[in-house]
Every structure is written in structure tokens, then in C-alpha cells.
Scaffold this motif. Structure first.
Motif, PDB file in Angstrom:
ATOM      1  N   SER A  79       0.835  -1.211   0.000  1.00 54.24           N
ATOM      2  CA  SER A  79       0.000   0.000   0.000  1.00 54.24           C
ATOM      3  C   SER A  79       0.865   1.255   0.000  1.00 54.24           C
ATOM      4  O   SER A  79       0.576   2.231  -0.706  1.00 54.24           O
ATOM      5  CB  SER A  79      -0.927   0.006   1.220  1.00 54.24           C
ATOM      6  OG  SER A  79      -1.872  -1.032   1.139  1.00 54.24           O
ATOM      7  N   LEU A  80       1.947   1.211   0.771  1.00 59.87           N
ATOM      8  CA  LEU A  80       2.881   2.345   0.799  1.00 59.87           C
ATOM      9  C   LEU A  80       3.586   2.508  -0.540  1.00 59.87           C
ATOM     10  O   LEU A  80       3.851   3.631  -0.994  1.00 59.87           O
ATOM     11  CB  LEU A  80       3.908   2.142   1.917  1.00 59.87           C
ATOM     12  CG  LEU A  80       3.346   2.192   3.353  1.00 59.87           C
ATOM     13  CD1 LEU A  80       4.440   1.821   4.361  1.00 59.87           C
ATOM     14  CD2 LEU A  80       2.783   3.569   3.667  1.00 59.87           C
ATOM     15  N   LEU A  82       2.351   1.711  -3.518  1.00 56.08           N
ATOM     16  CA  LEU A  82       1.377   2.313  -4.433  1.00 56.08           C
ATOM     17  C   LEU A  82       1.230   3.807  -4.177  1.00 56.08           C
ATOM     18  O   LEU A  82       1.123   4.610  -5.114  1.00 56.08           O
ATOM     19  CB  LEU A  82       0.031   1.611  -4.283  1.00 56.08           C
ATOM     20  CG  LEU A  82      -0.046   0.194  -4.851  1.00 56.08           C
ATOM     21  CD1 LEU A  82      -1.272  -0.534  -4.315  1.00 56.08           C
ATOM     22  CD2 LEU A  82      -0.077   0.228  -6.371  1.00 56.08           C
ATOM     23  N   LYS A  83       1.243   4.188  -2.909  1.00 50.21           N
ATOM     24  CA  LYS A  83       1.124   5.603  -2.557  1.00 50.21           C
ATOM     25  C   LYS A  83       2.372   6.374  -2.977  1.00 50.21           C
ATOM     26  O   LYS A  83       2.274   7.490  -3.510  1.00 50.21           O
ATOM     27  CB  LYS A  83       0.911   5.737  -1.052  1.00 50.21           C
ATOM     28  CG  LYS A  83       0.691   7.169  -0.587  1.00 50.21           C
ATOM     29  CD  LYS A  83       0.397   7.232   0.906  1.00 50.21           C
ATOM     30  CE  LYS A  83       0.150   8.668   1.357  1.00 50.21           C
ATOM     31  NZ  LYS A  83      -0.143   8.736   2.811  1.00 50.21           N
ATOM     32  N   ARG A  84       3.533   5.773  -2.757  1.00 49.07           N
ATOM     33  CA  ARG A  84       4.796   6.442  -3.099  1.00 49.07           C
ATOM     34  C   ARG A  84       4.855   6.787  -4.575  1.00 49.07           C
ATOM     35  O   ARG A  84       5.323   7.864  -4.963  1.00 49.07           O
ATOM     36  CB  ARG A  84       5.976   5.542  -2.706  1.00 49.07           C
ATOM     37  CG  ARG A  84       7.330   6.105  -3.102  1.00 49.07           C
ATOM     38  CD  ARG A  84       8.429   5.101  -2.833  1.00 49.07           C
ATOM     39  NE  ARG A  84       9.698   5.533  -3.395  1.00 49.07           N
ATOM     40  CZ  ARG A  84      10.778   4.753  -3.489  1.00 49.07           C
ATOM     41  NH1 ARG A  84      10.733   3.502  -3.020  1.00 49.07           N
ATOM     42  NH2 ARG A  84      11.887   5.210  -4.024  1.00 49.07           N
ATOM     43  N   GLN A  86       2.301   7.168  -6.575  1.00 51.86           N
ATOM     44  CA  GLN A  86       1.111   7.923  -6.959  1.00 51.86           C
ATOM     45  C   GLN A  86       0.196   7.156  -7.909  1.00 51.86           C
ATOM     46  O   GLN A  86      -0.243   7.685  -8.938  1.00 51.86           O
ATOM     47  CB  GLN A  86       1.529   9.265  -7.573  1.00 51.86           C
ATOM     48  CG  GLN A  86       2.358  10.127  -6.623  1.00 51.86           C
ATOM     49  CD  GLN A  86       2.836  11.410  -7.260  1.00 51.86           C
ATOM     50  OE1 GLN A  86       2.954  11.511  -8.477  1.00 51.86           O
ATOM     51  NE2 GLN A  86       3.120  12.408  -6.449  1.00 51.86           N
ATOM     52  N   CYS A  87      -0.066   5.914  -7.542  1.00 48.34           N
ATOM     53  CA  CYS A  87      -1.024   5.136  -8.332  1.00 48.34           C
ATOM     54  C   CYS A  87      -2.434   5.655  -8.029  1.00 48.34           C
ATOM     55  O   CYS A  87      -2.845   5.699  -6.868  1.00 48.34           O
ATOM     56  CB  CYS A  87      -0.916   3.657  -7.966  1.00 48.34           C
ATOM     57  SG  CYS A  87      -1.984   2.588  -8.953  1.00 48.34           S
ATOM     58  N   PHE A  89      -6.296   6.104  -7.225  1.00 45.60           N
ATOM     59  CA  PHE A  89      -7.194   5.202  -6.498  1.00 45.60           C
ATOM     60  C   PHE A  89      -8.046   4.381  -7.463  1.00 45.60           C
ATOM     61  O   PHE A  89      -8.282   3.185  -7.246  1.00 45.60           O
ATOM     62  CB  PHE A  89      -8.110   5.993  -5.553  1.00 45.60           C
ATOM     63  CG  PHE A  89      -9.166   5.135  -4.918  1.00 45.60           C
ATOM     64  CD1 PHE A  89      -8.867   4.293  -3.858  1.00 45.60           C
ATOM     65  CD2 PHE A  89     -10.475   5.149  -5.418  1.00 45.60           C
ATOM     66  CE1 PHE A  89      -9.843   3.482  -3.296  1.00 45.60           C
ATOM     67  CE2 PHE A  89     -11.450   4.337  -4.858  1.00 45.60           C
ATOM     68  CZ  PHE A  89     -11.130   3.509  -3.786  1.00 45.60           C
ATOM     69  N   GLU A  92      -5.903   1.528  -8.722  1.00 43.14           N
ATOM     70  CA  GLU A  92      -5.632   0.576  -7.637  1.00 43.14           C
ATOM     71  C   GLU A  92      -6.881  -0.229  -7.297  1.00 43.14           C
ATOM     72  O   GLU A  92      -6.817  -1.457  -7.100  1.00 43.14           O
ATOM     73  CB  GLU A  92      -5.145   1.331  -6.392  1.00 43.14           C
ATOM     74  CG  GLU A  92      -4.866   0.416  -5.207  1.00 43.14           C
ATOM     75  CD  GLU A  92      -4.446   1.174  -3.966  1.00 43.14           C
ATOM     76  OE1 GLU A  92      -4.533   0.596  -2.859  1.00 43.14           O
ATOM     77  OE2 GLU A  92      -4.035   2.347  -4.087  1.00 43.14           O
TER      78      GLU A  92
END
Length: 329
Positions: A79-80, A82-84, A86-87, A89, A92
Motif C-alpha cells: 500500500s505504501l 502504491l502511494k509512493r 502515486q497510483c 485510487f 488501484e
């Protein structure tokens, strides 16, 4: 050999099973030593249901309760990740739901493909908005070809995110069975076809079907097809160099005016028979390179216990190349 097998996943699965499992005697010429000695496949039918197991072409873990508990630290890291990078939402969520439809744990193998797809869209200047926005087909990218998908995930993701896109999935016959098997879970309403033979009717079949499967043993069928983007993630590194060269021939033979190829593979890999495969020695001639770097999310993978991140066996490069008719001599 018939021109095609289509109409249902069941027909395609039976065809592939008969040829590559039931009647299997030897590997094809396009099968590298990796697939002859390391990767393996097990397919059988019990009580009318397929039972499949494979190794060497990605992770495919059923999402049972115990496995979800054990993988909790790893899933936090994903999850981190994907956030790093910038996927969005929307992307995802589509990716997670797709894995769920297949009854599979949303693990690193799926995340790396999501991030690669997202990077392709970024490089093409496309934004993911909602279900009404078709990110690739709205940009005149109508046909995609996934080379070596493994469990059908990326091909299905392309179709789910962009229903206006036609997708060709090509793989060695034994592995293609797995692509088809899981595609029926991801995309049960599709009307797929297995393209088997060269000829004029390959274009007619492409016009009639949005999901097309092709055995790598018949990869010459790709020649001269109107494919706008090719994608290969971590399987070209397991091909013999002469097979890689032929894929590039077919990529550059596309009748589309603009052709993209996203390639994410090891910089160098030694196959079991001693063959050395080098990313920078692929026949990249006459292309415009849009991105070319060590893939930032594909140098190490997450674990559920210390040290939590483990490096892969070697550095992995990703490159997005473009060929445009008339752009190069």
C-alpha cells in the motif's frame, strides 16, 4: 490446424490442454532452457474441474483467511509502495477487485504491473478519471499486445480499465493455459478467441473479438497486425536472443502509424544452458526512447518479516520505446 478456436473459454482450455499437456512430448523451438529446466506447470482435471499449479512465472496465491493474516505486513508495504508512486485510487481499486475476482491475494506481482501500467499512462500524458474515461483507446491506442502475461492479470487489467481496447495475450502454450484459466475468472463475460493460423482472417477475428489469445509457438501471427502498444514485464529476460529478435521484428512490422513498446526486464540474465540475455543488446534500433531507467519499484520485493525488503537477483530496467512511420530511415 484450424484458424482459430473461440466462442468460450472452455473450448480454448480444452484445445490447449490437449496439445500442451495431454499430448505433450517435447518443448517447442521457442522454449528457452529456463522453461525446459526451471519453470514448470501442472494441469489436471478432477470431477470436471481444472486443477492448476505453476512455478517460474509469478506468484499466484489464493486469498484465504490464514494467508491474509500472514501477509498483513507485506500488504502494508505494498500500500505504501502504491502511494509512493502515486497510483490513482481508480486504478488501484480496479486492480484489487480484479485479483479478488480471481480469488487471489493482491500481492507484489499484481502491484508491479499496476505501477507499470500507470507509468505508461503518465508517459503518454493520459489521466485515469473514472469508468467513463477510456485512457488508451481515447488516445487512438486501440490494440494492445501483452507478451508473457503469466496469469492473465495484465491483459484483464487493460480490458477492465479500458473496455474500448482490444487485447492480444501471447505466451508459450503451456503457460497460456494459465492466462486463459484465470481470464475466465477475471472476465467471465468476454467472448475470447485463440488465434491459431496465419491468414487474412486474423484481422477479421481481431475485429470480432476483444480478447485474443495466441501461442508463442505461433508468434509469427503477430507480423503485420495493427497493434499500437506491446508490453512485456519480466519474461523477455527468459527468452533466447533469437526469439527476442523475432519479437522486435513483429513489433516494428505493426501496421499502426505509431507503435509503443514497454519493456521491463533484467539488465542481464544467464539462462540454465549458459545463454546470456542482455537488455541493452535487444534490437532497439530506430526507436525513440521515452523513458529509460532502472525501474524504481522493481529492484526489491516486500516480505512479511525482517528485513522486509529483499533485492532481486539483478538490476531491472524499464524502457518505453516508440516507433513512428517515417520518423527514422
Amino acid at each position: 490446424m484450424s484458424n482459430s478456436v473461440g466462442g468460450s473459454y472452455s473450448d480454448i482450455l480444452n484445445e490447449l490442454y490437449n496439445i500442451y499437456y495431454k499430448q505433450f512430448t517435447r518443448h517447442s523451438e521457442v522454449t528457452s532452457s529456463h522453461w525446459r529446466s526451471i519453470g514448470w506447470h501442472k494441469v489436471e482435471i478432477r470431477d470436471g474441474c481444472w486443477r492448476v499449479q505453476g512455478f517460474g512465472f509469478g506468484s499466484c496465491l489464493s486469498a484465504n483467511v490464514w494467508r491474509k493474516i500472514l501477509s498483513f505486513p507485506r500488504r502494508i508495504l505494498l500500500s505504501l509502495l502504491l502511494k509512493r508512486f502515486q497510483c490513482p485510487f481508480f486504478l488501484e481499486d480496479k486492480g484489487r477487485r480484479l485479483a479478488g475476482k480471481g480469488g487471489l491475494l493482491f500481492d507484489y506481482d499484481f502491484v508491479k504491473q499496476l505501477l507499470s501500467f500507470n507509468e505508461i499512462l503518465k508517459q503518454l500524458g493520459v489521466k485515469i478519471l473514472d469508468d467513463k474515461h477510456y485512457p488508451l483507446s481515447s488516445q487512438n491506442i486501440k490494440v494492445a499486445c501483452v507478451i508473457g502475461d503469466g496469469y492473465g492479470y495484465l491483459s484483464a487489467l487493460l480490458r477492465v480499465v479500458d473496455p474500448g481496447l482490444k487485447v492480444i495475450s501471447i505466451n508459450l502454450g503451456r503457460t497460456l493455459f494459465f492466462d486463459v484459466f484465470f481470464s475466465q475468472e477475471y472476465l467471465p463475460l468476454e467472448n475470447p478467441v485463440l488465434l491459431r493460423k496465419e491468414g487474412k482472417n486474423k484481422l477479421e477475428l481481431l475485429a470480432k473479438h476483444d480478447l485474443v489469445f495466441c501461442e508463442a509457438e505461433n508468434y509469427h501471427i503477430l507480423e503485420g497486425m495493427p497493434i499500437d502498444i506491446f508490453i512485456n514485464i519480466a519474461s523477455m529476460q527468459e527468452m533466447d536472443p533469437q526469439v527476442i529478435d523475432k519479437y522486435f521484428d513483429y513489433i516494428t512490422s505493426s501496421t499502426s502509424s505509431l507503435v509503443y513498446f514497454y519493456c521491463c526486464n533484467r539488465l542481464e540474465k544467464v539462462l540454465p544452458d549458459g545463454t546470456v540475455v542482455k537488455f541493452m543488446e535487444y534490437p532497439w534500433k530506430d526507436c525513440t526512447v521515452l523513458i529509460d531507467e532502472l525501474c524504481p519499484w522493481y529492484q526489491k520485493y516486500p516480505l512479511s518479516k525482517p528485513p522486509f525488503w529483499k533485492p532481486f537477483d539483478g538490476p531491472i530496467q524499464h524502457r518505453l520505446a516508440r516507433w513512428k512511420r517515417g520518423e527514422h530511415k
